[in-house]
Design a protein around this motif. Structure first.
Motif, PDB file in Angstrom:
ATOM      1  N   ALA A  88       8.171  -4.007   5.455  1.00  0.00           N
ATOM      2  CA  ALA A  88       6.878  -4.086   6.126  1.00  0.00           C
ATOM      3  C   ALA A  88       5.731  -3.587   5.258  1.00  0.00           C
ATOM      4  O   ALA A  88       4.986  -2.687   5.630  1.00  0.00           O
ATOM      5  N   LEU A  89       5.632  -4.162   4.059  1.00  0.00           N
ATOM      6  CA  LEU A  89       4.539  -3.808   3.164  1.00  0.00           C
ATOM      7  C   LEU A  89       3.719  -5.062   2.892  1.00  0.00           C
ATOM      8  O   LEU A  89       4.216  -6.181   3.020  1.00  0.00           O
ATOM      9  N   TYR A  90       2.467  -4.883   2.519  1.00  0.00           N
ATOM     10  CA  TYR A  90       1.643  -6.024   2.136  1.00  0.00           C
ATOM     11  C   TYR A  90       1.845  -6.230   0.639  1.00  0.00           C
ATOM     12  O   TYR A  90       1.270  -5.532  -0.182  1.00  0.00           O
ATOM     13  N   THR A  91       2.721  -7.184   0.304  1.00  0.00           N
ATOM     14  CA  THR A  91       3.171  -7.286  -1.086  1.00  0.00           C
ATOM     15  C   THR A  91       2.063  -7.729  -2.037  1.00  0.00           C
ATOM     16  O   THR A  91       2.142  -7.456  -3.221  1.00  0.00           O
ATOM     17  N   GLU A  92       1.045  -8.420  -1.556  1.00  0.00           N
ATOM     18  CA  GLU A  92      -0.014  -8.857  -2.466  1.00  0.00           C
ATOM     19  C   GLU A  92      -0.997  -7.732  -2.770  1.00  0.00           C
ATOM     20  O   GLU A  92      -1.868  -7.885  -3.625  1.00  0.00           O
ATOM     21  N   LEU A  93      -0.851  -6.602  -2.075  1.00  0.00           N
ATOM     22  CA  LEU A  93      -1.728  -5.460  -2.337  1.00  0.00           C
ATOM     23  C   LEU A  93      -1.007  -4.451  -3.228  1.00  0.00           C
ATOM     24  O   LEU A  93       0.218  -4.458  -3.338  1.00  0.00           O
ATOM     25  N   SER A  94      -1.781  -3.559  -3.844  1.00  0.00           N
ATOM     26  CA  SER A  94      -1.173  -2.493  -4.639  1.00  0.00           C
ATOM     27  C   SER A  94      -0.636  -1.421  -3.696  1.00  0.00           C
ATOM     28  O   SER A  94      -0.986  -1.389  -2.514  1.00  0.00           O
TER      29      SER A  94
ATOM     30  N   HIS B  16      -6.940 -10.681  -3.847  1.00  0.00           N
ATOM     31  CA  HIS B  16      -5.729 -10.775  -4.668  1.00  0.00           C
ATOM     32  C   HIS B  16      -5.156 -12.191  -4.673  1.00  0.00           C
ATOM     33  O   HIS B  16      -4.429 -12.559  -5.569  1.00  0.00           O
ATOM     34  N   THR B 176       7.006 -10.797   8.192  1.00  0.00           N
ATOM     35  CA  THR B 176       7.311  -9.790   7.176  1.00  0.00           C
ATOM     36  C   THR B 176       7.527  -8.407   7.797  1.00  0.00           C
ATOM     37  O   THR B 176       7.836  -7.458   7.086  1.00  0.00           O
ATOM     38  N   THR B 178       5.305  -6.508   9.131  1.00  0.00           N
ATOM     39  CA  THR B 178       4.144  -5.606   9.100  1.00  0.00           C
ATOM     40  C   THR B 178       3.498  -5.486  10.480  1.00  0.00           C
ATOM     41  O   THR B 178       2.894  -4.466  10.785  1.00  0.00           O
TER      42      THR B 178
END
Lengths: 243, 342
Positions: A88-94, B16, B176, B178
């Motif tokens: 559950a992470l926003y993969t396109e973000l750092s 991004h 996903t 989230t």
């Protein structure tokens, strides 16, 4: 530990999805500052139980109390740190942007926010990768970042759904060290696992199978009660599978 | 505070993801440019074949902007017709004029009939007729098809791209995991919906500005009204598209199922938006059109750009579109109950 004043109290809880009874009449209590493990094979209802604790889901019967408040209650979510089974992470973000986002959701701002971000990233040993995009992270790194996010707002109750899946033994050891340190600071930890050697590190264990609670005891207590040598054998004993 | 966090996060994700940003900004410009070239307003020039005595008609036909080929025999003319080299063949059978049309292209057929009508009028009445005085209330004699389609297509593209991108983004929150993670924080359900509206809202303002400016200044689509109103309408349309997209994503299990909403939700709206005359449709279908956001957006955009009308003409459309957006938002807050009751 502070017996008689449980942090989490689950009373006669059942959860059904349509006709399918996923949890049946579960009652247990988690004391303050202990690490409480929920052990069971996949499909046994562990994640469903965790979702009831975090207030995402509601019981069909029975009641769940966290810190004395009946769940689900929105205000209580500020007191709970949750790490889901999927990252559950926003993969396109750092990593930094992910942390800042979740910190903002928990109301952390300014200096306190940057201090907490630094602290949790050191804890999971990722401080060098703070500015890296999450899609460049390995599976284990993502898992650690998820844990870091769950710890951001210093919750008194930490609920971890299979926290150490995909993490190598060295790092697993260091994460367990940190969990124990959190325990000493008074944080109550509930985690699910199906890894037996990990179960032995918990203060107490609940064994569930097919939505039913088989036993709740300390790891050594379970071994004695079943006169077995390992948690794995004890688990098989309760599951009705005798070797 | 939490709404601001979601807004900021959506902006970061956009920055991004260069490709999605390009799709949102450049793809509508590309398609609009293409449409402008296709509907550039040049009328079709019909090609006539004449043979035998009919050759005397050549001059009259050419006077009415038709191309004329003369054939020495009728058979040669018929071969040309079969090979689609000409659109119609005129022959004389005694004193009677015979016209055979190639017939497979309605546009060519109409052009042939128009030229024939004009020519025969010319032949029959040699004396000067009283010419009616013609004036246009809206538009002008040199208004092209793209001028009519343009305002609607601006609405269509804004609606289409925002619907798809917002829908898929919201869907991916769910797939996903989230979304579940968000719902385990003290975030309220309406804060998620509003955060999405604000985050995408900022991008849709830029998109609306770019598309409107490009259509009017670069493509030269007719524009007699206020640019501010055009902006307002495109923005309201994208709000409706955004809220509808995020709402419907609740009923899609994956990206492919989201794409499946295009023929169900987007294409019918385009046909009922006024791109083609609605009066000829059955009444119930016209009523269905009244229930689609695009209809109101397209109507208002035509009133502003072609007819130069002001607030009083578009006020109802504005209110209806705001109503649609609010309804979709409320329904979305309700649909999120599926994932967390409180």
């Amino acid at each position: 530990m502070n017996p008689g004043n449980p942090v989490i109290s689950i009373r006669n809880v059942g959860r059904a999805f349509g006709n399918k009874q996923v949890l049946e009449n579960i009652s247990l209590e988690v004391e303050q500052a202990e690490t409480f493990g929920i052990l069971g094979p996949s499909g046994s209802g562990k994640t469903t139980l965790v979702k009831l604790l975090t207030g995402i889901d509601e019981t069909t019967s029975g009641e769940v109390f966290v810190l004395g408040v009946k769940m689900p209650k929105l205000a209580m979510l500020q007191q709970i740190g949750y790490m889901a089974q999927s990252d559950a992470l926003y993969t396109e973000l750092s990593a930094k942007e992910n942390l800042e986002f979740f910190a903002a959701l928990y109301g952390l701002k300014g200096e306190q926010r940057s201090r907490r971000i630094k602290a949790v990233m050191e804890l999971v040993n990722l401080e060098e990768h703070l500015r890296k995009r999450v899609d460049q992270y390995s599976g284990g790194m993502k898992r650690r970042l998820s844990l870091a996010i769950a710890l951001l707002h210093e919750p008194p109750v930490l609920i971890l759904d299979e926290p150490t899946v995909g993490i190598d033994p060295v790092l697993r050891l260091s994460i367990w060290k940190e969990l124990k340190a959190l325990n000493r600071k008074g944080t109550t930890i509930v985690l699910t696992t199906h890894v037996m050697d990990e179960a032995e590190k918990c203060d107490r264990l609940a064994m569930i199978r097919d939505g039913k609670l088989l036993a709740v005891d300390t790891p050594t207590g379970l071994l004695q009660a079943t006169s077995t040598d390992s948690i794995e054998e004890a688990f098989l004993y309760y599951g009705g599978v005798r070797s | 505070m939490r709404i601001k966090a979601i807004t900021l996060r959506i902006l970061q994700q956009f920055i991004h993801d260069k490709r999605t940003m390009a799709l949102m900004f450049l793809a509508p410009l590309l398609v609009l440019s293409l449409m402008s070239l296709v509907f550039n307003g040049k009328t079709y020039v019909p090609k006539f074949g004449v043979s035998g005595q009919a050759t005397i008609l050549s001059a009259t036909l050419e006077k009415h902007d038709a191309e004329v080929m003369a054939y020495t025999t009728m058979e040669l003319g018929q071969t040309a017709l079969k090979e689609s080299k000409i659109d119609a063949l005129i022959t004389m059978n005694g004193t009677a004029m015979q016209v055979e049309l190639e017939g497979s292209n309605p546009t060519a057929n109409r052009a042939v009939m128009l030229v024939l009508g004009q020519s025969s009028q010319n032949l029959l009445s040699s004396e000067k007729q009283v010419q009616p005085e013609i004036s246009y209330l809206y538009g002008s004699a040199d208004m092209k098809t793209i001028d009519r389609f343009g305002p609607i297509m601006i609405g269509v593209f804004v609606f289409f791209f925002v619907f798809l991108i917002a829908g898929v983004s919201f869907l991916r929150e769910r797939t996903t995991g989230t979304l579940e993670r968000l719902l385990s924080t003290p975030l309220k359900r309406w804060e998620i919906v509003l955060g999405y509206v604000c985050g995408f809202g900022i991008f849709t303002v830029l998109q609306a500005l770019l598309i409107s400016w490009y259509s009017i200044q670069v493509l030269g689509i007719i524009m007699t009204g206020s640019f501010g109103y055009v902006m307002l309408m495109t923005l309201l349309l994208s709000m409706a598209a955004l809220t509808l997209g995020t709402l419907l994503s609740a009923f899609a299990a994956n990206e492919l199922q989201m794409i499946q909403f295009i023929p169900l939700i987007i294409v019918p709206q385009i046909f009922l938006s006024g791109l083609f005359p609605l009066d000829t449709l059955p009444l119930w279908l016209q009523r269905v059109g009244l229930a689609t956001p695009l209809y109101y957006g397209a109507e208002a955009l035509m009133n502003i750009m072609i007819r130069g009308k002001g607030w009083s003409a578009i006020a109802l459309d504005v209110y209806v579109l705001i109503g649609f957006s609010l309804l979709f938002m409320l329904l979305n807050v309700w649909a999120l109950r599926k994932h967390r009751k409180m």
